[in-house]
Design an enzyme around this catalytic site. Sequence first.
Site, PDB file in Angstrom:
ATOM      1  N   GLU A 296       5.454  12.121 -16.078  1.00  0.00           N
ATOM      2  CA  GLU A 296       6.444  13.173 -16.347  1.00  0.00           C
ATOM      3  C   GLU A 296       5.955  14.014 -17.533  1.00  0.00           C
ATOM      4  O   GLU A 296       5.327  13.499 -18.448  1.00  0.00           O
ATOM      5  CB  GLU A 296       7.788  12.532 -16.692  1.00  0.00           C
ATOM      6  CG  GLU A 296       8.399  11.739 -15.552  1.00  0.00           C
ATOM      7  CD  GLU A 296       8.685  12.594 -14.334  1.00  0.00           C
ATOM      8  OE1 GLU A 296       9.054  13.769 -14.517  1.00  0.00           O
ATOM      9  OE2 GLU A 296       8.516  12.103 -13.208  1.00  0.00           O
TER      10      GLU A 296
ATOM     11  N   HIS B 275      -5.765  14.381 -22.973  1.00  0.00           N
ATOM     12  CA  HIS B 275      -6.415  14.127 -21.689  1.00  0.00           C
ATOM     13  C   HIS B 275      -7.776  14.809 -21.642  1.00  0.00           C
ATOM     14  O   HIS B 275      -8.161  15.453 -20.652  1.00  0.00           O
ATOM     15  CB  HIS B 275      -5.534  14.629 -20.537  1.00  0.00           C
ATOM     16  CG  HIS B 275      -5.790  13.886 -19.245  1.00  0.00           C
ATOM     17  ND1 HIS B 275      -5.057  14.086 -18.105  1.00  0.00           N
ATOM     18  CD2 HIS B 275      -6.708  12.937 -18.927  1.00  0.00           C
ATOM     19  CE1 HIS B 275      -5.498  13.314 -17.138  1.00  0.00           C
ATOM     20  NE2 HIS B 275      -6.508  12.596 -17.621  1.00  0.00           N
TER      21      HIS B 275
END
Length: 322
Positions: free
Chosen positions: A257, A276
Amino acid sequence: MYTIKTLNAISPVGLAKLNNKQFDVAVDTDTPDGILVRSADMLNTAFNDNLLAIARAGAGVNNIPLDRCSEQGIVVFNTPGANANAVAELVIGMLIAGSRNVAVAAQWCQGLVGDPAMAKTVEKGKKQFVGNEIKGKTLGVIGLGAIGRETAKICQGVGMKIAGYDPFMSQEKIEALGAEYYADYKELIKNADIVTVHVPLTDQTRNMIGAAELATMKKTALVINCSRGGIVNEEALCEALRAGTIAGAGTDVFCNEPPKPDDPLLNTPNLIVSPHSAAQTREAVIKMATMCVDGCLAVIRGEKWPFVADKKVYDHPRWAGK
């Protein structure tokens, strides 16, 4: 003329392999013959009948509906090994930074601006950042695919011991890597000084490290997740760090999410967070793009690509006799 759609930025070095007399590279086409994707969510995407291949630049394909693609004869593949060194190096960076309190020490130093007694402040303040050496410590690697193996190899090179768990590898294969074999990852995390996870996000791996598992770890332990959000339960991880259950953690991923502005991952002590970016090296981006394009070219030629994510796709009538 074939059309290749890009859902995320793909290295132009890889795209250059697509002859512009035979291929049109587009962002907004509705009828592509091939799709190149990185992190875009395709789980609810409708696919046109002429789509032959979806290439995912990275490890894992959890953002692509595999079953539905196989039913339609769409070949899905990723780029195993292309980003292994890049991810492994970030794991090592987090491992060392966490062991030596680099992030909090750097932040503390930034607060010294304008301090007239800086030399004395530094001498007095450095004691609060005492850390641990990694030589001789045990790194527990959960998942010994390309990235897990590369991480283990680098850490062995700096004198660390390796403990390994992978349900898809035999004891003999894990021990051949110079790692101590564990049949149960929960036993591994009890004994490791640092744990790093390298597994896809599935129903079996979701929250595989949660409050119960964290409670069994050494108080000096570190947990590193440069794999997928949701494998380590983020809420439990933050609670464990605040309670001193473990010493530190590093994460390159968020839960599936979208993170909230007050996401605890962003303001928990002793937690190193990166966006990331584990696979974001110039070298890895080029390798992944090139591998994606090579796979798409092979599939378009009617060849079977070795890195297909679901071999059932070749049972589809589209691939009969090939």
